[in-house]
Design a protein around this motif. Structure first.
Motif, short mmCIF file in Angstrom:
data_model
loop_
_atom_site.label_atom_id
_atom_site.label_comp_id
_atom_site.label_asym_id
_atom_site.label_seq_id
_atom_site.Cartn_x
_atom_site.Cartn_y
_atom_site.Cartn_z
N ASN A 254 0.82 -1.22 0.00
CA ASN A 254 0.00 0.00 0.00
C ASN A 254 0.85 1.26 0.00
O ASN A 254 0.52 2.23 -0.69
CB ASN A 254 -0.93 0.01 1.21
N ASN A 257 2.22 1.78 -3.42
CA ASN A 257 1.15 2.21 -4.30
C ASN A 257 0.85 3.70 -4.13
O ASN A 257 0.78 4.47 -5.09
CB ASN A 257 -0.10 1.40 -3.99
N PHE A 261 1.17 6.97 -6.60
CA PHE A 261 -0.02 7.74 -6.96
C PHE A 261 0.12 9.22 -6.61
O PHE A 261 -0.39 10.08 -7.32
CB PHE A 261 -1.27 7.14 -6.30
N PHE A 268 3.76 13.41 -12.44
CA PHE A 268 5.13 12.91 -12.56
C PHE A 268 5.01 11.39 -12.65
O PHE A 268 4.83 10.69 -11.64
CB PHE A 268 5.94 13.34 -11.33
N TYR A 270 6.94 8.75 -13.78
CA TYR A 270 7.93 7.68 -13.63
C TYR A 270 7.83 6.93 -12.30
O TYR A 270 7.76 5.70 -12.30
CB TYR A 270 9.34 8.25 -13.84
N ALA A 273 4.90 4.55 -12.32
CA ALA A 273 5.11 3.31 -13.08
C ALA A 273 5.99 2.34 -12.30
O ALA A 273 5.69 1.15 -12.19
CB ALA A 273 5.74 3.64 -14.43
N ARG A 274 7.07 2.85 -11.73
CA ARG A 274 8.01 1.97 -11.03
C ARG A 274 7.39 1.42 -9.73
O ARG A 274 7.52 0.24 -9.44
CB ARG A 274 9.31 2.72 -10.71
N GLU A 277 5.00 -1.28 -10.47
CA GLU A 277 5.66 -2.54 -10.83
C GLU A 277 6.15 -3.26 -9.57
O GLU A 277 6.00 -4.48 -9.43
CB GLU A 277 6.83 -2.21 -11.76
N ARG A 279 5.04 -2.90 -6.51
CA ARG A 279 3.87 -3.34 -5.75
C ARG A 279 3.29 -4.61 -6.36
O ARG A 279 2.93 -5.54 -5.66
CB ARG A 279 2.82 -2.23 -5.75
N GLU A 280 3.21 -4.62 -7.68
CA GLU A 280 2.68 -5.81 -8.36
C GLU A 280 3.55 -7.03 -8.02
O GLU A 280 3.03 -8.13 -7.84
CB GLU A 280 2.65 -5.56 -9.87
N GLU A 326 15.25 -0.59 -5.19
CA GLU A 326 14.72 0.54 -5.94
C GLU A 326 14.39 1.75 -5.06
O GLU A 326 14.22 2.85 -5.58
CB GLU A 326 13.45 0.11 -6.69
N PRO A 329 17.22 4.77 -5.24
CA PRO A 329 17.19 5.58 -6.46
C PRO A 329 15.86 6.31 -6.66
O PRO A 329 15.86 7.47 -7.12
CB PRO A 329 17.43 4.56 -7.58
N LEU A 330 14.74 5.68 -6.29
CA LEU A 330 13.45 6.37 -6.45
C LEU A 330 13.35 7.57 -5.50
O LEU A 330 12.79 8.60 -5.86
CB LEU A 330 12.29 5.40 -6.18
N ILE A 333 15.21 10.39 -7.06
CA ILE A 333 14.42 11.01 -8.13
C ILE A 333 13.32 11.88 -7.52
O ILE A 333 13.08 13.00 -7.96
CB ILE A 333 13.83 9.92 -9.04
N HIS A 337 13.68 16.45 -8.14
CA HIS A 337 12.90 17.09 -9.20
C HIS A 337 12.05 18.21 -8.61
O HIS A 337 11.07 17.96 -7.91
CB HIS A 337 12.05 16.06 -9.95
#
Lengths: 506, 182
Positions: A254, A257, A261, A268, A270, A273-274, A277, A279-280, A326, A329-330, A333, A337
């Motif tokens: 969660n 996710n 969101f 934004f 990216y 999307a990551r 992925e 979470r999936e 991840e 790095p996330l 990012i 920004h």
């Protein structure tokens, strides 16, 4: 612990609730609670609900060295009881819901408008002793009056533009700035409590699992713990470890996710999307390990309905390794920004004193200086034997809520690994004895603490139950956090809270 | 850093899963419901409006997952839109609570013809576990004519995708009905 209100409650007659006692007060003593609570601000109201002829409240002593719950009840005479909302603002929505469901009115309450009853049910006061079939539905609430010049209103919902639950938001706006948000919920009211009463805990568990789908494990666990406490049942050690594993996996999925969101709400894409992925990956590991992507119906009173699949640790650990590698790095990012930071930093600030007044739990409270985490403060097994960090920030903005969640994901990954490493073979279910009792359980779901109370009759059938989702105390704070922000930032604020509709609509 | 990562992704293999194949029988049944004019109007894409008619939000999680990179519904021309006025499909979840019934009916009234109605999830099929409660109707079909049912609690993203793809297949030019094997 002591204080005017807690002393007053403890003078009531003990009713045998476990592990925290519930005291029955006379109506005049309960009425005196109002003044006593004003003198004891550290006694937080966590929950308020009813039975056909009684009212129950759960308090948490936040001033005590060892936090504990304190339950207070009083009988309702003439369908009335003394209101707590004048001294505990979090009581307002409970009092409104109690009138709609049980037909009991809060005397002296600050807001007596209907809440869940939109005038569409075939009965009124469906949970009262004698539900009425009055053909004239209750007068529906009018939105609070607006004064001043140059304002207009934006009605939003119940059908929203995104793929989210239904609810109505009435924004009053001056230029671009929101001067007031008023929520109207209840659209997902399914009568869940009426379906749970009169069933065995085992049969009613499927409703607990569907109070709020995203937090199905936490609700099912709080429900199971309440039933086990009431009947004095010990689930097997393997089930205890696996339940906590699932609770943390749910938290990880969660938080990932919502992080994605929130970024997406600032356009934004990216991280969205990551995070989606990653979470999936967790959900697929859940399906491989427990047979269901959301792990619905796996936690049941007495333990688990299924054991971990053979070799089920491997996909879980793989999904966690992917997420862990991840996060750094996330986060970079996310932090570097300006277009994104500009939207989240300083947006939707919830001030610490307000979070404290409402006893807001979860990331909402912890991003606004209220460090309560049920896993540390009121731990059930296996958390009583674990140590972990609870991140607390004081900024109270969207960014702080995101950061608390990121920190929690990291801790949860560590916890899951420790739990899986400690796993021993064994049974995963211990049937509940058919006997009476009363229990309360607190489970830290991803939104915050879920407080579930249950009373069983002598045959082990549910006489009354109330699962309190953390969103009860967080939704009203969203109304405060959006004030003074621009309309376009509402999705960010909303998603950073991510309150449950179904969990509070019942 | 974002840009090197985006660049790497550009030249790497996509992470998206392979497409599921919708069952022929379902496609055939749906095609028979569709008139030629509607078929021409809908073409090879569908705009979808999701309506939560009182779900527990489990179905919403899976619909959102279907829109994510691994299922990537948009590669098939399936797109979630913000308003029913832009929609070809109402994807309805939840048992239809009495408090949501009017909102669902009004949403349908806003949706242009032709409009597919899909009931997704066990609650939407017949009320699911909530059937019989004073607070709910018994599924989407008790309020609107349903074209396609996608069961599951909640339906997996793959099941949802399969259902929506069968709508797309049904919109293709009608194929001669396969003769049953002797």
């Amino acid at each position: 612990m002591s204080g005017a209100a807690s002393d007053l409650i403890r003078r009531g007659a003990p009713q045998g609730c476990r592990p925290f006692e519930r005291y029955l007060l006379t109506q005049s003593a309960f009425a005196g609670l109002r003044d006593a609570l004003a003198q004891e601000p550290t006694l937080a109201l966590l929950s308020l609900w009813a039975e056909p002829s009684a009212i129950h409240a759960v308090f948490l002593d936040e001033g005590a060295e060892r936090p504990a719950l304190l339950l207070a009840s009083c009988l309702a005479s003439d369908q009335k009881y003394p209101a707590l909302s004048p001294v505990r603002p979090g009581a307002v929505r409970f009092e409104r819901a109690i009138r709609d469901l049980w037909g009991l009115s809060a005397e002296g309450g600050v807001d007596l408008r209907p809440w869940l009853d939109h005038g569409r049910w075939p009965v009124q006061a469906p949970l009262s002793a004698k539900p009425s079939r009055d053909p004239v539905p209750p007068l529906q609430p009018e939105f609070l009056p607006i004064e001043g010049e140059g304002w207009h209103q934006i009605p939003v919902g119940p059908v929203h533009a995104g793929v989210i639950e239904p609810g109505h938001f009435r924004f009053t706006v001056q230029g671009e700035t929101v001067v007031r948000l008023e929520q109207l919920l209840g659209y997902t009211h399914k009568g869940t409590l009426s379906l749970m009463v009169g069933k065995s805990p085992r049969a009613a568990a499927r409703f607990a699992a569907r109070l709020s789908g995203d937090t199905t494990v936490a609700h099912a666990l709080a429900f199971a713990l309440a039933a086990e406490t009431a009947t004095g049942t010990q689930p097997p050690p393997r089930a205890v470890l696996l339940r906590a594993t699932m609770l943390e996996l749910e938290r990880i999925a969660n938080h990932l996710n919502d992080w994605g969101f929130i970024c997406n709400d600032a356009a934004f894409a990216y991280p969205h999307a990551r995070c989606g992925e990653l979470r999936e990956g967790v959900l697929r590991a859940n399906a491989a390990a427990f047979g269901h992507r959301l792990m619905m119906d796996v936690v049941i009173p007495g333990g688990l309905s299924v054991d971990l699949a053979p070799g089920g640790e491997a996909p879980i650990l793989a999904a966690l390794a992917a997420a862990e590698s991840e996060i750094a790095p996330l986060t970079t990012i996310y932090e570097t920004h300006a277009s994104l930071q500009d939207r989240v930093v300083g947006t939707g600030i919830l001030k610490p004193d307000l979070a404290a007044r409402f006893a807001a739990g979860g990331h909402v409270g912890r991003a606004s200086g209220r460090g309560f985490d049920a896993r540390c403060a009121l731990p059930h097994a296996p958390y009583d034997a674990m140590t972990f960090a609870t991140p607390v920030l004081t900024e109270g903005d969207v960014d702080a809520r995101v950061r608390v969640r990121i920190a929690e994901v990291k801790e949860s990954i560590r916890i899951v690994r420790a739990l899986l490493a400690a796993l021993e073979p064994g049974e995963v279910h211990q049937p509940l004895p058919q006997k009476g009792g009363e229990g309360i359980a607190v489970v830290e779901g991803f939104r915050g603490e879920i407080v579930t109370w249950m009373a069983l009759d002598d045959g082990g059938i549910i006489r009354a139950v109330f699962p309190r989702d953390p969103s009860w105390l967080q939704w009203p704070l969203l109304e405060a956090a959006i004030e003074g922000n621009i309309v376009a930032d509402f999705p960010l604020c909303n998603k950073s809270f991510n309150c449950s509709y179904s969990g509070v609509d019942l | 850093m974002l840009w090197p990562r985006l660049g790497k992704r550009l030249f790497g293999r996509p992470v998206t899963d392979a497409a599921p194949a919708p069952p022929d029988a379902v496609v055939q049944a749906l095609a028979e419901r569709l008139e030629a004019t509607a078929r021409a109007r809908l073409g090879r894409s569908l705009a979808i409006r999701e309506v939560d008619a009182g779900s527990c939000n489990g179905c919403e999680l899976e619909v959102n997952a279907m829109a994510g990179v691994l299922y990537d519904m948009e590669r098939f021309g399936l797109r979630i839109v913000a308003s029913p006025r832009h929609a070809d499909v109402l994807l309805v979840t939840g048992p239809v609570t009495r408090n949501m019934r009017e909102a669902l009916e009004r949403t349908r009234a806003c949706t242009p013809e032709p409009c597919w109605i899909v009931a997704a999830g066990d609650c939407a099929v017949d009320g699911g576990v909530f059937k019989g409660s004073y607070g709910v109707d018994s599924g989407v079909a008790s309020v609107l004519p349903v074209d396609l049912v996608i069961p599951g609690c909640p339906p997996t993203p793959l099941a949802l995708l399969e259902g929506l793809l069968s709508l797309l297949e049904a919109q293709d030019a009608p194929k001669p009905r396969a003769t049953p094997a002797a």
